[in-house]
Write a protein that holds these residues in place. Structure first.
Motif, short mmCIF file in Angstrom:
data_model
loop_
_atom_site.label_atom_id
_atom_site.label_comp_id
_atom_site.label_asym_id
_atom_site.label_seq_id
_atom_site.Cartn_x
_atom_site.Cartn_y
_atom_site.Cartn_z
N UNK A 502 0.84 -1.20 0.00
CA UNK A 502 0.00 0.00 0.00
C UNK A 502 0.87 1.25 0.00
N UNK A 503 1.68 1.41 -1.04
CA UNK A 503 2.54 2.60 -1.09
C UNK A 503 1.76 3.83 -1.51
N UNK A 504 2.43 4.95 -1.49
CA UNK A 504 1.83 6.20 -1.95
C UNK A 504 2.26 6.42 -3.40
N UNK A 505 1.29 6.59 -4.27
CA UNK A 505 1.55 6.86 -5.67
C UNK A 505 1.29 8.34 -5.95
N UNK A 506 2.17 8.94 -6.73
CA UNK A 506 2.10 10.39 -6.93
C UNK A 506 2.32 10.75 -8.39
N UNK A 507 1.65 11.82 -8.80
CA UNK A 507 1.96 12.49 -10.05
C UNK A 507 2.78 13.72 -9.69
N UNK A 508 3.97 13.82 -10.28
CA UNK A 508 4.89 14.89 -9.92
C UNK A 508 4.70 16.10 -10.83
N UNK A 509 4.90 17.27 -10.25
CA UNK A 509 4.84 18.51 -10.99
C UNK A 509 6.13 19.30 -10.80
N UNK A 510 6.39 20.18 -11.72
CA UNK A 510 7.61 20.98 -11.69
C UNK A 510 7.42 22.24 -10.87
N UNK A 514 13.20 25.87 -10.60
CA UNK A 514 14.06 24.86 -9.97
C UNK A 514 14.10 23.63 -10.85
N UNK A 515 14.89 22.67 -10.43
CA UNK A 515 14.87 21.36 -11.09
C UNK A 515 14.17 20.33 -10.21
N UNK A 516 13.27 20.81 -9.37
CA UNK A 516 12.55 19.95 -8.44
C UNK A 516 11.23 19.50 -9.04
N UNK A 517 10.87 18.23 -8.76
CA UNK A 517 9.60 17.66 -9.19
C UNK A 517 8.96 17.02 -7.97
N UNK A 518 7.84 17.60 -7.55
CA UNK A 518 7.21 17.21 -6.29
C UNK A 518 5.77 16.77 -6.52
N UNK A 519 5.22 16.13 -5.49
CA UNK A 519 3.85 15.63 -5.56
C UNK A 519 2.88 16.79 -5.71
N UNK A 521 -0.25 16.76 -5.29
CA UNK A 521 -1.28 16.77 -4.25
C UNK A 521 -0.78 17.37 -2.94
N UNK A 522 0.54 17.44 -2.79
CA UNK A 522 1.12 17.94 -1.55
C UNK A 522 1.62 19.38 -1.68
N UNK A 523 2.19 19.71 -2.82
CA UNK A 523 2.81 21.03 -3.00
C UNK A 523 1.99 21.85 -4.01
N UNK A 524 1.57 22.98 -3.57
CA UNK A 524 0.72 23.83 -4.40
C UNK A 524 1.46 24.37 -5.61
N UNK A 525 2.75 24.66 -5.46
CA UNK A 525 3.53 25.27 -6.55
C UNK A 525 4.03 24.23 -7.55
N UNK A 526 3.81 22.95 -7.29
CA UNK A 526 4.22 21.91 -8.23
C UNK A 526 3.16 21.80 -9.32
N UNK A 527 3.52 22.18 -10.54
CA UNK A 527 2.59 22.20 -11.66
C UNK A 527 2.99 21.15 -12.69
N UNK A 528 1.98 20.45 -13.19
CA UNK A 528 2.26 19.45 -14.22
C UNK A 528 2.71 20.12 -15.51
N UNK A 529 3.66 19.50 -16.19
CA UNK A 529 4.13 19.99 -17.48
C UNK A 529 3.15 19.51 -18.54
#
Length: 780
Positions: A502-510, A514-519, A521-529
């Motif tokens: 039962x892991x956590x599955x995430x769609x990452x956004x940029x 930065x060169x960061x790609x975060x969840x 659902x967790x980070x508001x500033x992470x936007x999908x490309x």
């Protein structure tokens, strides 16, 4: 390497380099194929090689006292070790006698247990602060075995309904010694094969829940001494509940004098221990209230002759001197083998957890495998001298550390105090009330009962650990110590399996700039490309969760592979049927045209014959035929008529047109339109690429390799490109060994980071609208 570094402001950095896929990484980082690990033959040769330095190293590792004792500083360490050793030695006396009652043995065997194993650990142990000796949990586990294999009913007294106590106690000592020796053998074997990591499977919530449940067993077992009653002996599951119910039933028969002695001793012990806790910074050493209570109670009972007046239960005769070593009864090994293994694991878990705690605090290292050997030798040697199983005690270890103990010399000094007691003054405690010993046990359980506070803490921090704690505690209470431990370990293993399933599955956004790609659902500033789905699992992909990984990928990305492939095949079948229908229709039309040509040719030929007959001019008829464009056709030399060449040419063109002309162009357009519609349906929101971030994957098995292959194949069939990112070197090697890479899945699809994969995709598409600016922006 084509990298460029520039100085930026404090807390920021700038790196310019090429986009790295796996092939380019091998070139840039110069991946080697060499192996630094020695071969099996080299390792075997090295293990058999003998030299003076190697012999010295082996000797010092197996007998640690030889490495630290020659460098012992008397000026820096001796005073602290002396005070600490005296304090712990004084604690050994009451606790040894009290915990012997938990093991259903006479108090003197508790004193033996506080002597021999401590001396052995002084030689072989690596922890400087733990106090080896009797411990409540281990004592109650020993007691459950001795009472099960040597119950009172098996030793009737001659001519009476009573019990032959001497015969019973002697047999219980044999059982305890055999159990202890077998426990030590298990621990030594585990240590020799470097199996110290086994304790890692006993999590802290499990150990704390188990010791809390064991404390309840200890508490209930001592109630009979507080109230002076004799409950029946119960074994097996729910024995604790049955014992508690029986004690409550016997409460009307409580011996008031023993209850008064218990309450007075309990009150004094609690008050003085609270004073020790409040003023521990000001007191040079804790007030030894336990030994004071024992001496005071013994003196009062002896001189007031309360034993004969009120029939108070006392310890009885304590023999002076030491017992000669005696081999254990090996025939009992088969009866106690399961209990021995459980005690070996629990004792080591408690010992190493305390040892590592103090080592971390004071900055030295504890060898987990050597601790197994040291504890095993302490138990094995002690078993020959009529001792029972030992481990480190939390209360004594805290006193040894807080009173200035620096090395294992403190343990040596404490064993000297116990030795003096056994040789000279042990017999003076024959009038010591057992109720006082039971109150000492109660007071020392305070630390364990404080572990109930873990419930509220774990409720706030980790629900899974809370479940482990509660299940361990409940199973220990209801199923006894042996079965409770087995159930709790099994449940703890299940939680590990459930967590991986039962892991956590995430769609990452940029994150812009930065060169960061975060969840997302967790980070508001992470936007999908746009057009790119970046998918990550929080755990390793292997056979237990590979299917769920594929399902989560489809759910998170919004791309349902099964439905899309079914729709694609259905559309292809529909298109094929339509093409076949149009082709048949074209053939029918061509056939009609050919039949029309034949009819026209036949009519024309008949008309020409009529004209030839009517005019009688054959040559003119032939000239007219040629003029009209008619020729004779024959098969096998037989004339069958004449065909109009103009219509023949049209027929050929019409037949071609029916297959590749207008209808063919229409089919191509429809195929192209169908492809566009299929792609639009597949990607739904314009997705054209999927990046699988597998940086959390530490290994792959055949199932996970097959799953990844299927993902590449199925998504490729609906015109979506799939890329891997963040793959560890060991995983790349496993993928290569499994034959994962091929012409359809080249290594160029594997990138060092998610950012490299994204830049590659954008460059491939020529997307200049989406700019990834990472210079001088990422906070360190």
């Amino acid at each position: 390497m084509d990298t460029e570094k520039k100085d930026c402001s404090v807390g920021e950095y700038f790196v310019k380099r090429r986009v790295l896929d796996e092939l380019r990484l091998d070139e840039v980082a110069q991946k080697g194929t060499w192996s630094t690990k020695p071969t099996l033959g080299e390792r075997l040769k090295e293990s058999l090689r003998c030299s003076v330095p190697r012999l010295k190293h082996t000797l010092l590792s197996w007998i640690p006292v030889l490495s630290w004792l020659p460098h012992y500083s008397i000026r820096e360490n001796f005073i602290g070790d002396l005070i600490s050793g005296c304090s712990v030695g004084i604690m050994h006396l009451p606790q040894g006698m009290a915990y012997a009652l938990l093991a259903s043995l006479r108090p003197v065997f508790g004193l033996y247990t506080s002597l021999y194993p401590v001396l052995v650990y002084f030689i072989f142990g690596t922890s400087r602060h733990i106090s080896i000796g009797t411990f409540a949990v281990i004592s109650i586990m020993i007691g459950s075995v001795t009472e099960r294999l040597a119950p009172d009913i098996d030793f009737p007294a001659n001519g009476t309904n009573g019990t032959d106590l001497d015969a019973r106690d002697a047999h219980r000592v044999e059982i305890a010694c055999s159990l202890t020796v077998l426990t030590g053998i298990f621990q030594i074997l585990l240590g020799v094969v470097r199996f110290g990591f086994v304790v890692t499977y006993l999590s802290e919530p499990l150990i704390r829940g188990y010791t809390t449940g064991s404390a309840c067993h200890v508490c209930v077992s001592q109630l009979k001494y507080l109230f002076g009653v004799k409950p029946a002996r119960f074994t097996g599951p729910l024995s604790l509940i049955y014992t508690l119910v029986d004690i409550c039933r016997l409460l009307p028969e409580t011996k008031v004098p023993e209850l008064v002695v218990s309450l007075v001793a309990l009150s004094v012990l609690i008050v003085v221990k609270e004073i020790n806790d409040c003023y521990r910074q000001k007191l040079p050493m804790p007030i030894p209230i336990e030994i004071i209570a024992i001496i005071a109670a013994t003196i009062i009972i002896h001189f007031a002759d309360l034993t004969s007046k009120y029939n108070i239960d006392v310890v009885g005769e304590i023999p002076s001197g030491l017992k000669a070593p005696r081999a254990p009864d090996a025939t009992l090994f088969t009866d106690v083998i399961g209990d021995a293994f459980a005690i070996a694991i629990v004792g080591y878990a408690i010992n190493i957890s305390l040892g590592k705690t103090f080592a971390l605090k004071h900055g030295y290292k504890v060898d987990s495998n050597q601790e197994l050997v040291a504890l095993g030798l302490s138990n094995t040697v002690g078993g020959f001298f009529q001792c029972y199983s030992v481990t480190s005690s939390l209360s004594r270890s805290l006193v040894q550390e807080s009173t200035g103990g620096k090395t294992q010399v403190a343990g040596l000094i404490s064993s000297v105090i116990v030795l003096i007691t056994v040789l000279k003054i042990g017999s003076l405690f024959s009038d010591l009330p057992k109720a006082v010993l039971s109150t000492i046990v109660f007071v020392n359980l305070k630390g364990m009962f404080k572990q109930f506070l873990d419930v509220s803490l774990l409720w706030k921090t980790n629900k899974v650990d809370l479940m482990v704690w509660l299940v361990t505690f409940t199973s220990t209470i209801l199923l006894n110590l042996d079965l409770g431990l087995a159930v709790s370990i099994g449940f703890s293993m299940l939680t590990v399996i459930f967590r991986t399933q039962l892991p956590r599955y995430s769609i990452l956004g940029h994150v812009s700039g930065t060169d960061l790609y975060l969840d997302t659902d967790t980070y508001k500033e992470a936007k999908e490309i746009p057009g790119i789905k970046i998918f990550r699992s929080s755990t390793t992909i292997y056979y237990t969760n590979a299917e769920m990984y594929l399902e989560a990928l489809q759910e998170k990305s919004g791309i349902e592979i099964g439905k899309l492939l079914t729709a694609k095949k259905k559309q292809e079948r529909k298109l094929k049927r339509k093409q076949d229908k149009e082709k048949n229709k074209a053939k029918k039309e061509a056939k009609k045209q050919r039949e029309a040509v034949r009819r026209v040719s036949k009519d024309t030929f008949s008309e020409m014959n009529e004209r030839r007959v009517s005019t009688g001019l054959k040559e003119q008829s032939q000239g007219d035929v040629v003029a009209l464009g008619l020729t004779e056709t024959s098969t096998n030399g037989l004339s069958i008529g004449q065909v109009n060449e103009a219509y023949q040419h049209d027929t050929t063109m019409s037949d071609s047109d029916s297959e590749t002309g207008y209808h063919g162009d229409n089919s191509i357009n429809k195929v192209s339109q169908r492809g566009n519609e299929e792609k639009e349906r597949a990607v739904r929101s314009g997705t054209h690429s999927i990046i699988l971030d597998i940086s959390t994957t530490s290994f792959v098995d055949t199932v996970s390799v097959k799953t990844l292959k299927n993902i590449f194949r199925d998504f490729g069939e609906i015109d979506l490109d799939v890329y891997l990112a963040g793959c560890q070197a060991c995983v790349v090697e496993q993928l290569e060994a499994a034959g994962f890479f091929s012409e359809s899945i080249p290594k160029s699809r594997l990138f060092v980071t998610v950012h490299d994969a994204v830049l590659h995709i954008l460059k491939k598409l020529g997307d200049t609208d989406f700019v990834l600016d990472v210079s001088c922006s990422t906070q360190m």
